[in-house]
Every structure is written in C-alpha cells, then in structure tokens.
Enzyme design. Structure first.
Site, PDB file in Angstrom:
ATOM      1  N   GLU A  48       0.829  -1.208   0.000  1.00 49.53           N
ATOM      2  CA  GLU A  48       0.000   0.000   0.000  1.00 49.53           C
ATOM      3  C   GLU A  48       0.866   1.262   0.000  1.00 49.53           C
ATOM      4  OE1 GLU A  48      -3.015   0.436  -0.644  1.00 49.53           O
ATOM      5  OE2 GLU A  48      -3.788  -1.592  -0.498  1.00 49.53           O
ATOM      6  N   TYR A 131      -6.402   6.600   4.257  1.00 49.04           N
ATOM      7  CA  TYR A 131      -6.677   5.516   3.310  1.00 49.04           C
ATOM      8  C   TYR A 131      -5.891   4.256   3.668  1.00 49.04           C
ATOM      9  CZ  TYR A 131      -5.820   2.347  -0.398  1.00 49.04           C
ATOM     10  OH  TYR A 131      -5.651   1.173  -1.074  1.00 49.04           O
ATOM     11  N   ASP A 149      -9.630   4.588  -2.245  1.00 52.46           N
ATOM     12  CA  ASP A 149      -8.444   5.054  -2.970  1.00 52.46           C
ATOM     13  C   ASP A 149      -8.916   5.726  -4.260  1.00 52.46           C
ATOM     14  OD1 ASP A 149      -9.161   3.009  -4.679  1.00 52.46           O
ATOM     15  OD2 ASP A 149      -7.180   2.082  -4.742  1.00 52.46           O
ATOM     16  N   CYS A 201     -13.869   0.363 -14.714  1.00 48.87           N
ATOM     17  CA  CYS A 201     -14.333   1.752 -14.599  1.00 48.87           C
ATOM     18  C   CYS A 201     -13.111   2.674 -14.670  1.00 48.87           C
ATOM     19  CB  CYS A 201     -15.096   1.935 -13.288  1.00 48.87           C
ATOM     20  SG  CYS A 201     -16.054   3.446 -13.267  1.00 48.87           S
ATOM     21  N   CYS A 208     -18.210   0.162 -19.861  1.00 50.70           N
ATOM     22  CA  CYS A 208     -19.539   0.038 -19.250  1.00 50.70           C
ATOM     23  C   CYS A 208     -20.284  -1.205 -19.745  1.00 50.70           C
ATOM     24  CB  CYS A 208     -20.356   1.303 -19.517  1.00 50.70           C
ATOM     25  SG  CYS A 208     -19.554   2.780 -18.875  1.00 50.70           S
ATOM     26  N   CYS A 211     -19.511  -4.012 -17.531  1.00 51.89           N
ATOM     27  CA  CYS A 211     -19.567  -3.698 -16.105  1.00 51.89           C
ATOM     28  C   CYS A 211     -20.728  -4.424 -15.418  1.00 51.89           C
ATOM     29  CB  CYS A 211     -19.730  -2.190 -15.935  1.00 51.89           C
ATOM     30  SG  CYS A 211     -19.832  -1.717 -14.205  1.00 51.89           S
ATOM     31  N   CYS A 217     -25.879   2.209 -12.463  1.00 51.22           N
ATOM     32  CA  CYS A 217     -24.909   3.301 -12.504  1.00 51.22           C
ATOM     33  C   CYS A 217     -25.576   4.604 -12.962  1.00 51.22           C
ATOM     34  CB  CYS A 217     -23.770   2.936 -13.440  1.00 51.22           C
ATOM     35  SG  CYS A 217     -22.577   4.274 -13.576  1.00 51.22           S
TER      36      CYS A 217
END
Ligand code: SF4
Length: 357
Positions: A48, A131, A149, A201, A208, A211, A217
C-alpha cells in the site's frame, strides 16, 4: 427513489461487485485469493505504501525485491536507511521510503514487531494516512472500515453521480462507499472495488458494456461517466530552473549525499546549485574552473512544480577538489548508486552523449 429502493439498489451493487471479484480478482503478489485467509499485514502495508502514486506494474518488481531482502518488518527496521533509499530509487516520492523505515522501527519498538490491528492504531504510525490505515485494517485484519483510494473514488462517484467537485466531494463519496460496504468480507470488497476501478471503470473509456453494475450506474444513465469524479479547476505548475554538476576523474564520478531534511533528503545525487520547490538554483558551480554547459537536459515533474535542469560538465585536466561529504563513485557501477530518477535521467543523457561522440 424511496429509502427502501435505495437500500435495495445498494445491496444489489454490493452483491454484483462481490460476485464479479470471485471470478475476476487480479492476482497480485501481496494479495490473498478471494475468501482465503488474510494476507500478512507486513505485505499489505508495504504494497500500500509503494502503491501511493505508483502503478501496480512498477510496484511488483520493488515489492519482490523488498520482501526478498527484508522478509519481515523486523528485518526492515534493522536495515540502514541508505540501503532502503537505494532500493527505493526509481519509485519516487522518497519521503515514503523514509517513513517506511520510521514506521518499521516504531512497529518493532512500540508493538513488538506486530502491526497493530485497528484502523485508529494504524493511523498513528508514521507515513500511514486515512486511506492506508483503512486498507490495512480491512484487508489484513477484516475490520469493517471504509476504504477509498483513487480507483474506488472514481467508481463510486460514477455509480452515485456525485457532482460535488473534489476534494469537497470526497465526503459524499465516502458516505456512498460506506453504504455499499458489507459488514463481512470487507477486505475482499475493497479490493474488488479497486480492481473494478483499475480494469473496468477506468478514467478514460470505461468499459460500461462489461460492467456488472451497469444497471445501477447513475453516471451511465446520465450518459456522462467520464465527467466523474468532478475535479477542481487545474492550477498551472510553476517551473523551477536548476543545474547539476558532472565531475568526472579517472573513471569515477563525484556524488554527494543530500541534506537530511528537504527534498530527496539523504539520497545520493549529483552535486547541484541548490534549486528547491520555492526557488531556482543559483547556477554557481561548486568550485571555479572550466565548465561545459548543456541547457535543459532534464525535465522532471514533482507534485507541485516542474524542474528544468541544466548539466554543467567539468572540463579540468587535473584532479578536482573534493567536496564536503562527497564520494568518488565508479562510473561503470553508477546503476548501483541508487540515484533518484531525475539524477538518473541526467546520467543517462550524459552517457548517451558519450556513446554518440
Ligand atoms: Fe463505471 Fe461504466 Fe460501470 Fe458506471 S457502468 S460503474 S461508469 S464502468
């Protein structure tokens, strides 16, 4: 939409994203497979920190190098900071490497070599912000936190068509992420959202049609996914001028260690003219003599400014004077010096010039 309909929509989104992850999770060296026991907190923390402002592809190689050289947080705490900085060279944002070392030492000194397990305790460690604390607590310890994030920020801003510009809009994005985060399996869910943001995304050309949550959405319904998240107007970056000095003698090059505070602190580097974020350098060489100037050979972007650096090459025939705290480094082993990227650019430029001569 009624409250019930809105809750049903949130539950659908949670279900679809979780199911998508089981089939499509990215295999990353610091991750556990969906549903598997939690990964080592040391690996989660290291990845991270490395992933802050750096791509997954670049981080994989550095992660492997770090865990092979320092297999535990105790090993990392015992390492020399200079070795950590040299191993970090190329990842940029060197404050992260210094904080990495500080954090490892604190985990050993104050927590017996075990990372603390709650978001609040993690946030108190050096270099761990909101975060990162939420991500480690969720992924390594299964605490129900809200992880946001940049990838999740984009995904959620689109799903809920949040049009308050960042950074103000972040609160609404966190609230929406909270609403779709399940009570259990939060680590997998956070990673599922990260993967969705990274692969489906995407910032440009979101996929899309592929997705799993396209039916829910709001940005897609409005026909403008790429307008989210709404960014604040861009400020233009100031450009600083600086000068690096190439001092070579008998196959060695003179390198200095940068001061312990400020930009690129403690790193080995070419001598320079004192440029910094707030001011140009003075262009004055470290000693008088014959210098050949090459203008603007390095262009480098920092977060808040850009640097355009010249390279001045010392042309004297006799051994040049030593500089305080400087080292003569064999030019044929310059790759091992761990120079920050912008000095590495100057070295590559100079060596390419020599090859062409
Ligand atoms: Fe993103 Fe498109 Fe999916 Fe909406 S439908 S979440 S914009 S990929």
């Amino acid at each position: 939409m009624t409250v019930e309909a809105s809750r049903a929509r949130e539950r659908r989104i949670t279900r679809e994203i979780s199911a998508y992850y089981v089939e499509n999770a990215r295999q990353l060296p610091w991750r556990a497979r969906p549903g598997a026991p939690a990964p080592d907190p040391y690996h989660v923390w290291l990845s991270e920190v490395m992933l802050q402002q750096t791509t997954v592809a670049a981080v994989k190689e550095y992660f492997a190098k770090f865990v092979s050289r320092w297999p535990t947080v105790t090993d990392l705490a015992a390492a020399d900071e200079a070795d950590i900085l040299a191993a970090w060279a190329g990842l940029g944002y060197y404050a992260r490497a210094r904080n990495l070392h500080k954090c490892a030492r604190e985990v050993v000194d104050s927590h017996g070599g075990q990372f603390p397990s709650t978001e609040n305790q993690l946030r108190a460690l050096p270099g761990i912000g909101d975060y990162t604390a939420a991500a480690i607590a969720a992924i390594a310890y299964r605490e129900r936190t809200v992880v946001v994030d940049a990838n999740i920020e984009r995904l959620v801003a689109r799903l809920f068509a949040i049009d308050t510009p960042l950074p103000k809009g972040k609160a609404a994005i966190c609230a929406a992420m909270d609403a779709i985060t399940p009570p259990q399996g939060v680590g997998d869910f956070a990673q599922a959202c990260m993967d969705m943001g990274a692969t489906i995304c995407t910032a440009r050309d979101p996929k899309c049609l592929l997705c799993p949550v396209q039916g829910d959405c709001l940005a897609l319904v409005q026909g403008r996914p790429e307008e989210f998240p709404v960014k604040p107007p861009k400020k233009s970056k100031s450009v600083r001028r600086g000068r690096f000095f190439w001092i070579e003698y008998n196959g060695d090059i003179l390198l200095v260690q940068r001061p312990g505070k400020g930009m690129l602190a403690g790193m080995r580097a070419l001598p320079d003219d004192g440029w910094r974020a707030g001011a140009d350098g003075d262009a004055v060489p470290p000693f008088p003599g014959e210098w050949q100037l090459h203008e603007a050979v390095v262009q480098h972007g920092f977060t808040h400014f850009a640097l355009s650096a010249d390279l001045a090459v010392w042309r004297g025939a006799r051994r040049p004077p030593d500089l305080p705290g400087a080292t003569w480094w064999p030019l044929d082993r310059i790759d091992e010096a761990g120079l920050p990227t912008l000095f590495g650019k100057a070295v590559r430029w100079k060596l390419a010039q020599e090859e062409m001569a």
